[in-house]
Enzyme design. Sequence first.
Site, short mmCIF file in Angstrom:
data_model
loop_
_atom_site.label_atom_id
_atom_site.label_comp_id
_atom_site.label_asym_id
_atom_site.label_seq_id
_atom_site.Cartn_x
_atom_site.Cartn_y
_atom_site.Cartn_z
N TYR A 165 -8.72 4.50 -20.03
CA TYR A 165 -7.64 5.01 -19.42
C TYR A 165 -6.61 5.48 -20.29
O TYR A 165 -5.78 6.43 -20.51
CB TYR A 165 -7.16 3.89 -18.20
CG TYR A 165 -5.94 4.49 -17.46
CD1 TYR A 165 -5.79 5.09 -16.30
CD2 TYR A 165 -4.66 3.95 -17.87
CE1 TYR A 165 -4.97 5.57 -15.67
CE2 TYR A 165 -3.43 4.09 -17.24
CZ TYR A 165 -3.37 4.92 -16.26
OH TYR A 165 -2.46 5.10 -15.41
N LYS A 169 -4.81 8.91 -21.19
CA LYS A 169 -3.39 9.23 -21.10
C LYS A 169 -2.93 9.47 -22.59
O LYS A 169 -1.87 10.40 -22.70
CB LYS A 169 -2.44 7.96 -20.77
CG LYS A 169 -3.13 7.71 -19.18
CD LYS A 169 -2.67 8.84 -18.25
CE LYS A 169 -2.88 8.45 -16.82
NZ LYS A 169 -2.58 9.42 -15.82
P1 NDP Z 1 -3.25 6.46 -6.48
O1 NDP Z 1 -4.41 5.83 -6.94
O2 NDP Z 1 -2.03 5.80 -5.52
O3 NDP Z 1 -3.34 7.87 -6.05
C1 NDP Z 1 -4.32 8.61 -7.05
C2 NDP Z 1 -4.42 10.25 -6.49
O4 NDP Z 1 -5.15 11.03 -7.32
C3 NDP Z 1 -4.93 10.22 -5.02
O5 NDP Z 1 -4.24 11.10 -4.24
C4 NDP Z 1 -6.30 10.88 -5.27
O6 NDP Z 1 -6.78 11.63 -4.31
C5 NDP Z 1 -6.08 11.54 -6.51
N1 NDP Z 1 -7.21 11.84 -7.20
C6 NDP Z 1 -8.12 10.94 -7.77
N2 NDP Z 1 -9.21 11.64 -8.43
C7 NDP Z 1 -9.18 12.81 -8.18
C8 NDP Z 1 -9.73 13.96 -8.43
N3 NDP Z 1 -11.11 13.92 -9.10
N4 NDP Z 1 -9.32 15.09 -8.08
C9 NDP Z 1 -7.96 15.31 -7.51
N5 NDP Z 1 -7.34 14.29 -7.02
C10 NDP Z 1 -7.83 13.02 -7.16
O7 NDP Z 1 -2.36 6.51 -7.86
P2 NDP Z 1 -0.87 6.46 -8.41
O8 NDP Z 1 -0.12 7.45 -7.54
O9 NDP Z 1 -0.49 5.09 -9.01
O10 NDP Z 1 -0.97 7.26 -9.98
C11 NDP Z 1 -0.74 8.71 -9.85
C12 NDP Z 1 -0.79 8.98 -11.41
O11 NDP Z 1 0.22 8.35 -11.97
C13 NDP Z 1 -2.04 8.72 -12.17
O12 NDP Z 1 -2.37 9.90 -13.08
C14 NDP Z 1 -1.84 7.52 -12.85
O13 NDP Z 1 -2.64 7.22 -14.01
C15 NDP Z 1 -0.34 7.53 -13.03
N6 NDP Z 1 0.35 6.31 -13.50
C16 NDP Z 1 0.52 5.43 -12.63
C17 NDP Z 1 1.05 4.21 -12.80
C18 NDP Z 1 1.19 3.12 -11.85
O14 NDP Z 1 1.64 2.02 -12.21
N7 NDP Z 1 0.98 3.23 -10.61
C19 NDP Z 1 1.63 3.89 -14.10
C20 NDP Z 1 1.40 4.70 -14.98
C21 NDP Z 1 0.82 6.21 -14.82
P3 NDP Z 1 -7.41 10.93 -2.73
O15 NDP Z 1 -5.80 10.51 -2.24
O16 NDP Z 1 -7.88 12.02 -2.12
O17 NDP Z 1 -8.12 9.80 -3.04
#
Ligand code: NDP
Length: 257
Positions: A165, A169
């Site tokens: 991860y 990033k």
């Molecule tokens: P969630 O796990 O809540 O949501 C992830 C989203 O990504 C979902 O909508 C999922 O789709 C989609 N997704 C996953 N794989 C794919 C793919 N192969 N193609 C298209 N869509 C995909 O994550 P967060 O909202 O927490 O995170 C969002 C972003 O923020 C990420 O990049 C994460 O790394 C980053 N981030 C989050 C942090 C946190 O503390 N939460 C901290 C730092 C960064 P579906 O709904 O259909 O499963």
Amino acid sequence: MSTALVTGGGRGIGRAICLALAQAGHDVAINYAGNAAAAEETRALCEQAARQFAHTVNDDRGGGARFATFAADVSEAQGVESLFEQVEATLGSVGILVNNAGITRDALLLRMSEEDFDAVLDTNLKGAFLCCKRASRNMVKQRGGRIVNITSVVGIAGNPGQANYAASKAGLIGLTKTLARELGSRNITVNAVAPGFIATDMTDAMPEEARTAVQAGIALRRAGQPEDIAALVAFLAGDAASYITGQVICVDGGMTL
Ligand code: NDP
């Protein structure tokens, strides 16, 4: 107003970004991987947000912004190509791209499988590369566009158990800075937003003890909300941010001071 594409827009931070962009008057394409119900809910919330926007600016056409959901796996080149074709056919060409889709497959290095390393790199980094490449085609022609990549403070500081991860990033930061240099002459800005610890399904999956420990290390002593990230993304996508490019901006409550 532009057409915005938010990858992984169905849930969590992605959903909040879709709503913030809808509130700013943009059309929004909501991409998701498998959870169609969540994406549909996001679409309905965007409709509501657009009505509020129309009311605020006194627009009696009801805002006129359009929202649609699109299933696609961003880690696959063919999936990304067909995603963009469908978005263009439905909402027009993409002027704002938010690469938000992301996954985790945590393990310490000696236990991390090659498969889990590849899966995280493919979604988080290659997915963003494929979307940037496809979106920039029209942005270059139109001489303008906004790209926002959602990275993480883990890509800057590292984190035990997240070699895959953190590498994905950190890679996004290199991608952001390079594309800012390559595309700047075409009036396309490329920035990265680095969230800290944000309350979503991703962090809910952590054991309670681990979450408490992380929060103790945050200056503000609490997790952030998806809206904290979305507000900055909407700003970077707007006119007021037209001279900001190649930046990595942390939204982490003082986690990485
Ligand atoms: P969630 O796990 O809540 O949501 C992830 C989203 O990504 C979902 O909508 C999922 O789709 C989609 N997704 C996953 N794989 C794919 C793919 N192969 N193609 C298209 N869509 C995909 O994550 P967060 O909202 O927490 O995170 C969002 C972003 O923020 C990420 O990049 C994460 O790394 C980053 N981030 C989050 C942090 C946190 O503390 N939460 C901290 C730092 C960064 P579906 O709904 O259909 O499963």
